[in-house]
Design an enzyme around this catalytic site. Structure first.
Site, PDB file in Angstrom:
ATOM      1  N   GLU A 161       0.827  -1.199   0.000  1.00  0.00           N
ATOM      2  CA  GLU A 161       0.000   0.000   0.000  1.00  0.00           C
ATOM      3  C   GLU A 161       0.866   1.256   0.000  1.00  0.00           C
ATOM      4  O   GLU A 161       1.746   1.406   0.852  1.00  0.00           O
ATOM      5  CB  GLU A 161      -0.896   0.035   1.237  1.00  0.00           C
ATOM      6  CG  GLU A 161      -1.878  -1.120   1.339  1.00  0.00           C
ATOM      7  CD  GLU A 161      -2.693  -1.045   2.609  1.00  0.00           C
ATOM      8  OE1 GLU A 161      -3.902  -1.307   2.545  1.00  0.00           O
ATOM      9  OE2 GLU A 161      -2.123  -0.727   3.686  1.00  0.00           O
ATOM     10  N   CYS A 162       0.616   2.154  -0.931  1.00  0.00           N
ATOM     11  CA  CYS A 162       1.255   3.463  -0.992  1.00  0.00           C
ATOM     12  C   CYS A 162       2.771   3.333  -0.862  1.00  0.00           C
ATOM     13  O   CYS A 162       3.444   2.866  -1.769  1.00  0.00           O
ATOM     14  CB  CYS A 162       0.656   4.397   0.069  1.00  0.00           C
ATOM     15  SG  CYS A 162       0.944   6.150  -0.284  1.00  0.00           S
ATOM     16  N   GLY A 163       3.369   3.713   0.274  1.00  0.00           N
ATOM     17  CA  GLY A 163       4.802   3.589   0.427  1.00  0.00           C
ATOM     18  C   GLY A 163       5.297   2.171   0.258  1.00  0.00           C
ATOM     19  O   GLY A 163       6.409   1.943  -0.242  1.00  0.00           O
ATOM     20  N   SER A 169      -1.359  -0.678  -4.560  1.00  0.00           N
ATOM     21  CA  SER A 169      -2.142   0.518  -4.837  1.00  0.00           C
ATOM     22  C   SER A 169      -1.691   1.636  -3.918  1.00  0.00           C
ATOM     23  O   SER A 169      -1.063   1.396  -2.880  1.00  0.00           O
ATOM     24  CB  SER A 169      -3.636   0.251  -4.616  1.00  0.00           C
ATOM     25  OG  SER A 169      -4.404   1.430  -4.814  1.00  0.00           O
TER      26      SER A 169
END
Length: 429
Positions: free
Chosen positions: A319-321, A410
């Site tokens: 997720e993200c990072g 994502s």
């Protein structure tokens, strides 16, 4: 139904000092041996890390979009059954957003107090406070807090025009030395602030000194949720979770749910040189890989383990990072390019301005999930989206969901309790 003293702490806008006031109250009561439970309205990872240190207990999110009414009701009821005091910190201004802090306070009958930055006003303080209290009559405002007053006389002045049913609860002085450090995305994480405990005690001292006589927290009644415990769909599965300064954006409710599903959780720190543990599935949460890219790259075993995990077809959620760490390269805000795991094709660049912000609803193959997005980086990848999220408030942020073999990634920070069955199906492989 359980009764517990409670307070919803809001403000006219961001920056008024909600987090510092909430933390001050929590630390004041916790250091006297009281069991304090703190909640944060809406999606946030950084404020809760401060509030958790202040209270000594995990901080959960209350969000009517991500979690829904019944989920929030259950969290509050469980807290009320064990706590001496419940504090809920709002998000932005009291009426900002959809759902707003006011919506949440109204849904659960929480008494509201607004923190107002009084540093640049006098009698107008009372007009602003009164307007906030009267705007939605169904809310119960129990008082107002003046923050950053210039002197004791200034504190008395701002409270003079308040109506009798809206007393000045406390007036706290302007103290530059008590300001918390910030970076992009918000406050610096609690684990990165070695002097935080001393600062929290100083906040608590200021709260106790500024508290007006006669104020007391009113008991609030919390109804239990009738939601059933989830089936142990992940019994026997071991899930590895990265957790350190590079991967610190973890909802406590997500961890709880995985455990309730029967999973064994194994936390590890890539920054401490730890490799991916032996596991059936893995989760790389969001965080700040751009600030720790050299440390991640120095841990060759971490990247090697991720490749072996994916080659074995085991589920990996990034997720993200966490997603940025899987790319070919990551360029930080200073323009330095860092080689990452190379597990997902693409590159990311951290910029100085906000790239995306908003609540997100996204359709996984296993079912719909909800969450949010907040990042300063941009992504270039040849991978076609598996799905694209939507913003319930009509905002422009609409994040893609990518899939490469057993790896799913994502920018969305997913709130696992929004769809228990979908999360269980993914991690079950």
């Amino acid at each position: 139904m359980t009764s517990c003293p409670a307070l919803f702490i809001s403000a006219p806008s961001s920056g008024a000092g909600k987090t510092s006031i909430t933390a001050a109250i929590a630390r004041s009561h916790a250091r006297r041996g009281r069991h304090v439970r703190v909640f944060k309205t809406g999606p946030d990872f950084l404020d809760p890390s401060i509030l958790e240190r202040a209270s000594g207990r995990p901080v959960y999110q209350l969000d009517l979009f991500m979690g829904g009414f019944a989920h929030c009701q259950g969290l509050l009821a469980r807290a009320a059954a064990e706590a001496d005091l419940i504090l809920v910190e709002g998000v932005m201004g009291l009426f900002d957003g959809n759902p707003s802090s006011a919506d949440l306070a109204a849904a659960f009958g929480l008494p509201v107090v607004c923190v107002i930055d009084a540093s640049a006003m006098a009698q107008t303080f009372a007009a602003l406070a009164t307007g906030l209290a009267r705007y939605r009559p169904e809310l119960h405002h129990c008082g107002v807090i003046a923050n950053r007053v210039g002197s004791a006389a200034h504190g008395r002045m701002v409270g003079e025009g308040l109506p009798d049913d809206l007393p000045l609860i406390a007036a706290l002085p302007r103290e530059p030395r008590l300001i918390l450090p910030e970076r992009h995305l918000g406050l610096v994480q609690a684990l990165e602030q070695p002097g935080l405990d001393g600062q929290l005690d100083a906040w608590a001292d200021a709260w106790e000194a500024g508290l007006r006589p006669g104020f007391d927290f009113k008991p609030t009644r919390f109804e239990a949720s009738d939601a059933a415990a989830p089936a142990p769909l992940l019994a026997g599965r071991r899930i590895a979770i990265a957790r350190d300064a590079a991967f610190g954006f973890i909802y406590a409710a997500n961890v709880d749910l995985l455990r309730e599903l029967g999973a064994e959780l194994s936390f590890f720190s890539p920054l401490a040189g730890e490799a991916l543990p032996e596991c059936d599935a893995a989760w790389l949460p969001g965080g700040y890989p751009e600030l720790h890219a050299d440390g991640l790259a120095a841990n060759a075993g971490f990247f090697t383990g991720l490749h072996a995990h994916a080659a074995a077809g085991r589920p990996l959620l990034a997720e993200c990072g966490g997603m940025l760490a899987l790319l070919d390269t990551l360029t930080d805000a200073q323009g330095r390019r860092h080689a990452m795991a190379g597990l997902l094709p693409g590159r990311a660049h951290v910029q100085s301005r906000l790239a995306a912000l908003g609540l997100q609803a996204i359709a996984w193959p296993e079912g719909p999930l909800r969450g949010h997005s907040y990042h300063y980086s941009t992504l270039e990848t040849p991978l076609p989206p598996l799905a694209v999220a939507s913003n319930p408030n009509g905002g422009r942020t609409a994040e893609a969901l990518y899939q490469s073999g057993s790896v799913r990634a994502s920018y969305v920070h997913h709130y696992f309790p929004s769809n228990t069955e979908a999360i269980a199906a993914f991690f079950a492989g």
